[in-house]
Scaffold this motif. Structure first.
Motif, PDB file in Angstrom:
ATOM      1  N   VAL A   1      42.783  31.427  38.450  1.00  0.00           N
ATOM      2  CA  VAL A   1      43.917  31.963  37.693  1.00  0.00           C
ATOM      3  C   VAL A   1      43.920  31.289  36.327  1.00  0.00           C
TER       4      VAL A   1
ATOM      5  N   GLU B   1      48.059  29.222  32.325  1.00  0.00           N
ATOM      6  CA  GLU B   1      49.463  29.642  32.185  1.00  0.00           C
ATOM      7  C   GLU B   1      50.053  30.077  33.518  1.00  0.00           C
ATOM      8  N   THR B   2      49.269  30.800  34.309  1.00  0.00           N
ATOM      9  CA  THR B   2      49.739  31.219  35.638  1.00  0.00           C
ATOM     10  C   THR B   2      49.960  30.010  36.520  1.00  0.00           C
TER      11      THR B   2
END
Length: 265
Positions: free
Chosen positions: A243, A246-247
């Motif tokens: 991912v 930021e996620t």
């Protein structure tokens, strides 16, 4: 690395014990560098009752710092924790967790009796206050889980911090409502087993931490650790989970404030 657009949370650090040489001894400079790295909040962990006033004081001084109260399983020299005292100190509005507590048979296998007694006191305090436990566990999988089941009564929650145990332990803990926190160890060359475990853990149960001033992540390994280096932990874990940073930052921050629900973002 560039600070992520989404703020990071360091779920476990020891701000009262940092080595500030990189900032010429200036605590405010360290805090500014932490903010520049994209770290919005920190949980400053208590390891003994004698130094707890300093931990609490930092949480009172900074709006983005929270505190925990407890006695680390390797700090036998601390005054023995009593449930009533832990509960009383946890009533402070900036204290959001009980611990650091737990069992360490890797360094203190011969000291099981007092470790278990201290751990049970923390479990009972968490049960009474409703606050989460911050657990240190190393080489003590079976006893850690057994004592949580026996004395927690299904009413305690918390986090296994600086996790290095196996996937089975993580899953059993998550079944009891616990989160798993990953430190800079995940970046170490010899930590492939931990990386494999992290790949299998659900994002909705992960936290990230520095455990500073110890365990600085690559490329700072061997140097004093700081909360700003949680960015390197985030980058590594995000890669393992496939991912974006930021996620990962958003998920772990949400997890932090869900678990430590007395803390306000």
């Amino acid at each position: 690395m560039t600070a992520p657009a989404v703020p990071l949370v360091d779920s476990h650090c020891h701000l009262d014990r940092l080595n500030l040489e990189a900032h010429n001894g200036d605590f405010e400079a360290m805090m500014a560098a932490t903010a520049d790295a994209g770290v919005s909040h920190m949980l400053c962990i208590g390891v003994d009752l004698e130094s707890f006033p300093q931990v609490q004081g930092l949480a009172e001084r900074y709006d983005n710092v929270f505190a925990s109260v407890g006695v680390h399983p390797l700090y036998k020299e601390s005054r023995e924790p009593q449930v009533a005292e832990l509960v009383e100190r946890a009533a402070h509005p900036r204290v959001v967790a009980i611990g650091e507590t737990g069992l360490d048979y890797f360094y203190a296998r011969e000291q099981r009796d007092w470790q278990q007694r201290y751990f049970v006191a923390h479990i009972q305090a968490a049960r009474e206050t409703g606050l989460p436990l911050v657990i240190h566990t190393r080489g003590a999988k079976d006893d850690t889980l057994a004592l949580l089941r026996e004395h927690g009564g299904g009413e305690v929650r918390g986090v296994l911090h600086c996790f290095t145990e196996d996937l089975d332990m993580a899953r059993q803990a998550m079944d009891m409502g616990f989160y798993i926190s990953i430190s800079g160890i995940v970046t170490f060359r010899n930590a492939e087993a931990l990386r494999e475990t992290v790949r299998e853990l659900p994002l909705e149960r992960l936290l990230i931490e520095t455990d500073s001033p110890w365990l600085a992540p690559v490329p700072y390994r061997g140097k004093p650790n700081e909360p700003r280096y949680v960015a390197q932990v985030a980058e590594c874990v995000a890669s393992l989970k496939n991912v974006s940073v930021e996620t990962l930052a958003a998920a772990t921050a949400e997890n932090f404030f869900t678990l430590f629900n007395k803390a306000q973002p």
